[in-house]
Design a protein around this motif. Structure first.
Motif: not given
Length: 894
Positions: A437-438, A486-489, A506-507, A535-536
C-alpha cells in the motif's frame, strides 16, 4: 548504527560494498536484449547502458516512438475490431452449422434425448475432437458447448468495446463543449491547439502498457501501466447523458472493490443520497472472489436513473483499480472511495459551493489543459473531517493542516478527498508497484510538487470503516511499514535529502522475505515499472548476489524515462556493485551517470575513489575529475556531525531518542514504584509479617510443574513441553504456543485474586523465548497481558509488557502495576495473538511489591522457581529491592 554509517553504506570502506566471494564473477556491461521485449515505454532497449542517458538519443527515440505510435494506433484499433467481428461471425456460423447438422447437437443445447443422424458437415478449425462419423454424443456436446461459450465471449467483447467507444465519445464531446463555452476571448485556433495539447483520445485494446492509452487517454494521462483490458463493462441508461451543458462542477467518484460484497450496497447508497446531483459513480471490481460483482450489478436496476458505470477487471491492487476506473471519468473533479466506506450527504454540495465561490472570484471551473496553475485559480484539493466508525469511533479534522514539508513526513489526507482532475492529470495516477500500500501517500507526494491549493470543509464529509479484527494485508502493512515508507521516499528524491535516501536504501536492503514476495508479485503484474527492480537490486546486493543486482539495475534504468530525477540512485548503486567486482571502468561510467543528476558528499567521495583507481587508463574518460579532497573525508567525527546537522539527521536522532525515551519511561515507572515501597519501611513492620518462603507468588503453578493446573486456554490454547531451561542446565516444563498464520490467536490465562485494601504496587513478570514470530516491533500481540478489576467495580483492560518479535532466547518482561485505587483481581495472559510463529513461556510471577522487595538479599532478584524465590542478579545488571535494572538506561534516567 551511526547516521554516517547509514548514509555511507559501510563505515570501514567509505561507502563501498564488500567484495564478492569470487573476484572473477562476470557482469553484464550491456543490455543486448530487453528482457521484457522492445515496447511498452522502456528506453534504451537493446542498447549499451549509458547510451540511455544521452539527450540526443532521448530526443531521437521519442521522435521515432511518436511516429510509430501514430502509425500503429489506428491499425491496433482496426485490427482488434476486425478480429472480434470475424470471431463473432465464424463462431456464430459454426455454432449454427453444428446446431442444424444433427439432432445430437440440439440435444446438447436443449436437453432432448433423441438420437443423432450422421453429420456430413466439413469439420471446422474449432473441431478439436475426432471427425469420424461415429463421433459419440458426449464429444459433440462438449464441442457445441465450447462454441456457445466462444460466441458468448465474443459478444461480450463487442459490447465492452461498444461501451468504451461511447465513453470515449462522451469524454470528447464534454471536452469540446467546455472549449466552446470557455469565453468569447478564446479563438477557434486556440481551442484547436488546446485539443492537440491534450493528446489524441484513443482506445487501447492490448494488454498491459504504459503508453498513456485507454479510454480518455488524452484527457486523463496515466504514467502507470494497468493489468489490461477490462473483462466487462456495464452502464445505467443515464451514464452517457451530456454533462457539459451545465456550468456547475461535475464530480466523478471512483470506487475500487475487492471482496467487499457485504458493504457495496451501503456505500453506493451513500453516494446516491448526495444532496448535489451532478456526479457519476464508477465501480471497479478488482478481481473479487466473492459476490462483489454480482452485488454491484444488481444495483444497476435500483439506481437506473443515476450515472453509474461498472468495470470488471483482473486483480491488480487498489492503485491499479483506481487507475482503470479514472479512465472512464468525465468529471472536472475526482474522488476516490473504498467500497466499504461512506460519503457524507452534503460533501459534494459543500465542495461545489467552494468551487463556484472561487469561480465567482475569477477562477476557472473548466479543466485546465496545459501550463499555468493546476487548479481553479483558488482550490485544487477539498478535504473535510473524517469520522471513524464500526470497530473504532472518533473524528479527525487534519489538525496539522497541509504543507509540502508536512506531507513529506507523512500522509495528511484520508482516501476520499476531492481533487481537481487537472491535478490528477499532471500527477499521472496511482503507483501500482508499491507493496503493502501507501499509494495514497505516494500520490500526495507527487501532487505536492505542483504546489496545490487546499480549501477545507469544516464538517464530517467521509466515514471510514474500521473492521473488527484485522485483515492479513493490514497486519503486513503495519509490520513492514518502515520498509514501505523507505520505498516511497526513493520515488521522490527532490523532496528528501541524500542522507535520508541512503538510509532508506539500507532499510530496503534488509526487507523481510514477505515484502520481497509481495514486491515480486507486483513485478509480475506490472513488469514495466522501474522502481521495483531497483528495490529488489538493493535486496540482492545485501545478499551479495551482485550479478543479479546489476541486471535488475540495468532493467530499471532502461525502463526509466530521462526526466526522472531518481535515476542517480540506480547509477550510484551500480557504481558500487561494479567496484565490488573490481570492474573499475564500468564503475566510473556509472558514478558519472549519478553525478549528472545529483551532487552530494557520498557521490563525490565514490567518484574520487574510483577515478584514483583508473587514473591514466586511456579507456576511461571522466568529464569532471575530483581534485579536491575535503578534510572531513578522513574524519569520522566531522562526517558524523555533518550528517547529524541535516534535517534527515535530526529526524533520525529524534526517532532514536523516542525509542530510548520509552525505555526510560518504563525504568522510571519501576523506580518510582520501588521508591514508594521503600518509603513505607516494608521489611521492618512486624504488624505485617511476610509470607513464608514459596508463598510470595500469587500466580498458581507459575512454573508449569503441576501440568496444566490453574491455567486455562486462550484462543487455540497451549501445550506443555520440555524445553532447555533459562540457565541451560537441562530441560524444564513450559507452555508452548504456535500460530500458522497472522489471523490466529493462542495462549493461556489465569484469574488471580489480589484483594488490596489500599493501593500499592503489584509486580507482574514472565519469561519467554520465540521462533519466527512475525512483526518488526514490540506490541501487545506477543506479550504479558493483564486485565484489571478494581474494588469499586470498575476495570482497566489491556495493560501489557511486550516481547521482541522474531527469534530470540529467554527474555524477561516485568512491570509494576501502580494504580490510584485498590485492585480486586487481575486476569493474566501469556499470548501470541494476531502473529505467526512459535513462543515458549515460563516462570510467571504475580506478587505484592512489598513481598518481592523483602524476599531477597543484596545482589539478588526476585524470581520464584521450584528452586527458591531469589536468583543472583544477571551479569551487567543492577538489582535493587528484588528488581532488575539496566545500568545503561539507568544512567540516562539519572
Amino acid at each position: 548504527k551511526m547516521l554516517r554509517e547509514s548514509a555511507s553504506g559501510n563505515a570501514n570502506n567509505n561507502g563501498s560494498l564488500p567484495r564478492s566471494r569470487s573476484a572473477h564473477l562476470k557482469s553484464l556491461h550491456h543490455v543486448e536484449t530487453h528482457p521484457l521485449g522492445g515496447g511498452g515505454g522502456g528506453v534504451g532497449s537493446g542498447l549499451p547502458l549509458h547510451a540511455t542517458s544521452g539527450e540526443k538519443y532521448q530526443k531521437e527515440l521519442k521522435r521515432k516512438k511518436s511516429k510509430a505510435k501514430r502509425t500503429t494506433n489506428g491499425w491496433k484499433a482496426m485490427s482488434a475490431t476486425l478480429f472480434v467481428f470475424v470471431h463473432v461471425c465464424s463462431s456464430a456460423y459454426y455454432y449454427n452449422k453444428m446446431k442444424s447438422g444433427g439432432s445430437d447437437n440440439v440435444d446438447a443445447l436443449d436437453g432432448n434425448d433423441g438420437k443423432s443422424e450422421t453429420n456430413q458437415q466439413t469439420p471446422s478449425r474449432y473441431d478439436l475432437l475426432s471427425s469420424e462419423e461415429d463421433e459419440d454424443e458426449q464429444d459433440r456436446s462438449l464441442l457445441t458447448t465450447k462454441l456457445r461459450l466462444e460466441l458468448d465471449e465474443a459478444k461480450r467483447q463487442m459490447l465492452t468495446m461498444k461501451e468504451e467507444s461511447q465513453v470515449m465519445q462522451m469524454q470528447l464531446r464534454d471536452f469540446q463543449a467546455k472549449g466552446m463555452s470557455g469565453g468569447s476571448s478564446s479563438s477557434s485556433s486556440n481551442k484547436k491547439n488546446n485539443l492537440q495539447q491534450s493528446g489524441n483520445v484513443e482506445t487501447h485494446y492490448g494488454g498491459s502498457s504504459n503508453n498513456n492509452g485507454g479510454i480518455g487517454g488524452g484527457l486523463l494521462v496515466w504514467n502507470y501501466e494497468t493489468t489490461g483490458q477490462p473483462i466487462e463493462i456495464k452502464s445505467t441508461p443515464s451514464a452517457n447523458r451530456d454533462v457539459a451543458l451545465d456550468s456547475r462542477p461535475f464530480f466523478s467518484i471512483v470506487m475500487a472493490a475487492y471482496n467487499q460484497g457485504a458493504y457495496i450496497d451501503e456505500t453506493v447508497k451513500s453516494v446516491a443520497a448526495q444532496s448535489y446531483e451532478r456526479w457519476e459513480l464508477i465501480i471497479v471490481n478488482d478481481g473479487s472472489s466473492d459476490d462483489s460483482w454480482a452485488k454491484a450489478s444488481n444495483l444497476m436496476d435500483k439506481y437506473g436513473k443515476r450515472r453509474i458505470r461498472l468495470v470488471n477487471k483482473r486483480n491488480g491492487g487498489l492503485a491499479d483499480a483506481r487507475n482503470v476506473g479514472m479512465r472512464y471519468a468525465r468529471g472536472d473533479w475526482l474522488c476516490m472511495l473504498d467500497s466499504d466506506d461512506l460519503l457524507a450527504r452534503d460533501y459534494l454540495s459543500r465542495a461545489a459551493e467552494l468551487v463556484e465561490e472561487e469561480h465567482g472570484n475569477g477562477g476557472d471551473i473548466a479543466t485546465t489543459i496545459s501550463g499555468g496553475h493546476t487548479g481553479t485559480g483558488g482550490v485544487d484539493i477539498i478535504p473535510g473531517c473524517m469520522r471513524n466508525f464500526d470497530a473504532v469511533s472518533s473524528d479527525w479534522c487534519f489538525p496539522e493542516g497541509f504543507s509540502i514539508v508536512g506531507v513529506s513526513h507523512w500522509n495528511k489526507f484520508h482516501a476520499s478527498v476531492l481533487m481537481k482532475a487537472d491535478l490528477m492529470r499532471k500527477v499521472g495516477g496511482y503507483d501500482p508497484g508499491i507493496p503493502w500500500g501507501l499509494e495514497d501517500w505516494n500520490f500526495w507526494l507527487n501532487a505536492a510538487k505542483f504546489n496545490p491549493i487546499v480549501r477545507f470543509v469544516p464538517e464530517i464529509t467521509f466515514y471510514y470503516r474500521h473492521h473488527k479484527g484485522t485483515s492479513m494485508r493490514k497486519k503486513m502493512f503495519a509490520a513492514y511499514l518502515e520498509q514501505t515508507k523507505a520505498m516511497v521516499r526513493t520515488n521522490h528524491v527532490e523532496l528528501y535529502e541524500p542522507v535520508q535516501l541512503l538510509h532508506d536504501h539500507e532499510t530496503i536492503e534488509n526487507m523481510h522475505e514477505d515484502t520481497l514476495k509481495a514486491l515480486e508479485k507486483k513485478m509480475q503484474q506490472f513488469p514495466l515499472q522501474p522502481m521495483p527492480y531497483f528495490w529488489r537490486a538493493l535486496r540482492r546486493t545485501k545478499k551479495m548476489e551482485y550479478e543479479e543486482a546489476i541486471d535488475d539495475l540495468k532493467i530499471a534504468l532502461n525502463l526509466t524515462t530521462s526526466e526522472k530525477r531518481y535515476k542517480w540512485q540506480m547509477y550510484y548503486r551500480l557504481a558500487l556493485l561494479h567496484e565490488a567486482l573490481e570492474e573499475y571502468p564500468e564503475a566510473v561510467k556509472a558514478i558519472n551517470g549519478a553525478f549528472r543528476d545529483a551532487y552530494f558528499n557520498e557521490i563525490l567521495l565514490v567518484k574520487h575513489r574510483l577515478e584514483q583507481k583508473v587514473l591514466g587508463d586511456p579507456k576511461v574518460v571522466s568529464a569532471h575529475l575530483v581534485e579536491a579532497t575535503p578534510t572531513y573525508w578522513k574524519s569520522e567525527k566531522e562526517m558524523h556531525d555533518i550528517n547529524e546537522g541535516t534535517l534527515a539527521g535530526k529526524l533520525l536522532k529524534s526517532e532514536q531518542s523516542h525509542e530510548l525515551s520509552s525505555l526510560v519511561a518504563e525504568q522510571m515507572q519501576r523506580m518510582n514504584a520501588l521508591l514508594q515501597i521503600a518509603t513505607t519501611n516494608p521489611c521492618g513492620d512486624p504488624s505485617e509479617p511476610l509470607p513464608n518462603k514459596g508463598e510470595f507468588n500469587l500466580a498458581k503453578n507459575g512454573n508449569f510443574n503441576a501440568q496444566k493446573d490453574y491455567w486455562n486456554p486462550f484462543g487455540s490454547g497451549y501445550n506443555l513441553v520440555q524445553s532447555l531451561s533459562r540457565s541451560g542446565s537441562g530441560p524444564q516444563p513450559c507452555a508452548h504456543v504456535e500460530n500458522d498464520n497472522d489471523d490466529a490467536s493462542s495462549g493461556f490465562t489465569q484469574l488471580i485474586e489480589i484483594n488490596q485494601i489500599k493501593s500499592e504496587p503489584l509486580l507482574v513478570k514472565m519469561w519467554s523465548k520465540s521462533k519466527d514470530v512475525s512483526g518488526t516491533t514490540k506490541d501487545a500481540g506477543y506479550s504479558l497481558y493483564v486485565d484489571i478489576w478494581y474494588s469499586d467495580g470498575s476495570n482497566d483492560w489491556g495493560f501489557n509488557v511486550p516481547f521482541n518479535p522474531g527469534t530470540h532466547g529467554w527474555e524477561r518482561a516485568a512491570a509494576f502495576i501502580t494504580k490510584d485505587k485498590p485492585i480486586k483481581s487481575i486476569q493474566v495472559y501469556g499470548m501470541l495473538r494476531g502473529k505467526e510463529g512459535e513462543a515458549w513461556f515460563d516462570d510467571i510471577t504475580v506478587s505484592r511489591g512489598k513481598d518481592a522487595a523483602c524476599a531477597c538479599g543484596e545482589r539478588q532478584m526476585f524470581e520464584p522457581t521450584e528452586n527458591g524465590d531469589c536468583e543472583q542478579c544477571l551479569a551487567g545488571m543492577r538489582c535493587f529491592l528484588g528488581d532488575l535494572f539496566d545500568p545503561s538506561v539507568q544512567s540516562v534516567v539519572l
